[in-house]
Write an enzyme that holds these catalytic residues in place. Sequence first.
Site, PDB file in Angstrom:
ATOM      1  N   SER A   1      -1.736   0.973   4.767  1.00 33.73           N
ATOM      2  CA  SER A   1      -1.289   0.718   5.172  1.00 33.73           C
ATOM      3  C   SER A   1      -1.846  -0.633   4.903  1.00 33.73           C
ATOM      4  O   SER A   1      -1.952  -1.720   5.375  1.00 33.73           O
ATOM      5  CB  SER A   1      -0.111   0.848   6.999  1.00 33.73           C
ATOM      6  OG  SER A   1      -2.015   1.674   7.238  1.00 33.73           O
ATOM      7  N   CYS A   2      -3.035  -0.730   3.647  1.00 25.21           N
ATOM      8  CA  CYS A   2      -3.981  -1.028   3.398  1.00 25.21           C
ATOM      9  C   CYS A   2      -3.533  -2.582   3.328  1.00 25.21           C
ATOM     10  O   CYS A   2      -2.564  -2.788   3.275  1.00 25.21           O
ATOM     11  CB  CYS A   2      -4.607  -0.886   2.074  1.00 25.21           C
ATOM     12  SG  CYS A   2      -5.516   0.679   2.755  1.00 25.21           S
TER      13      CYS A   2
ATOM     14  N   CYS B   1       0.548  -0.823   0.427  1.00 22.20           N
ATOM     15  CA  CYS B   1       0.231  -0.018   0.274  1.00 22.20           C
ATOM     16  C   CYS B   1       1.140   1.000   0.150  1.00 22.20           C
ATOM     17  O   CYS B   1       1.367   1.690   1.625  1.00 22.20           O
ATOM     18  CB  CYS B   1      -0.406  -0.034   1.167  1.00 22.20           C
ATOM     19  SG  CYS B   1      -2.343   1.843   1.207  1.00 22.20           S
TER      20      CYS B   1
END
Lengths: 105, 216
Positions: free
Chosen positions: B116-117, B112
Amino acid sequence: MDSRGRGTHDIGGLAGAPIELSEHEAAFWEKRVDAILMLLVGEPRRLISVDELRRGIEQLGAGAYERLSYYERWIASITTLLLEKGVITVDELGRKIAEVEGRGA
Amino acid sequence: MADRGHDHVHASPVDEDSPHSYHQTLEVAVRELLIEKGVIDADEVRAAVEEMDARTPARGARVVARAWTDPDFRARLLADAPAACRELDIDVSPAQLTVTENTEDVHNVIVCTLCSCYPRPLLGLPPSWYKSASYRSRAVREPRAVLQEFGLDLPETVAVRVHDSTADLRYIVLPQRPEGTDTFSEDDLAALVTRDCLIGVAVPRVTRTVAEPASP
């Protein structure tokens, strides 16, 4: 935006240092930040969205974005969003912070 | 894995008795205000932390092992990952989930770049390095060099596809089933699938400790 025409968070494709393969387990307070977000995002509240969280993080500005740790950015953004939406007020927050600090934890 | 590196500077484990940083104080203050106002309650916070601790990469590994042993499930997983995960009582909502399949010719990696996906319902919380500026910036610039830092050296004949996750669309990698695992049970297979295999910075390897109990 910086001189590259990018937001501080927009780093895909840039050069960087070797990856530090650290496996930091989140601290209790960090997990609680995560939990607070999940509760506010999910049903039935839907008070804030993940996109809003990210917008709040991106608006921290370059200095704060780079200085703060991951969950520090989260709680900063969550706080901003709750203030924006009037869920909590600046006065309430100020008093509560003073109270928590006063406990001498 | 645990001995790979030291915690970064903000990472020291903290309990209630430690001195609070400003942001720790802010967490306490915001949480208590929300509880006082009846927006959330303390039990919900505790339950959410417990649920967080219960989500581990073992969930993702279970999905992969089922896909390796059940071709129809594999097809359903690639077509509609959330629905296939529900068959295993795993709820991946609210984000969409896409499974990217490694083949002889293609190796997939997830990142990501913007934040921070991460497929948290299947993997739990992301490791620190996944959230680091170095991984986020370089994974899409020089993925092969990044994979080498994880000890994964792919031949030039294998294309590397990097999938950039968003808040609404998460990815997970379906690794290739290793050779020599024909006699493995689904549980044995799941034990081969580490978190890093599901991110795409590693591939499953047959290790002695897993292979031994699998023999009849």
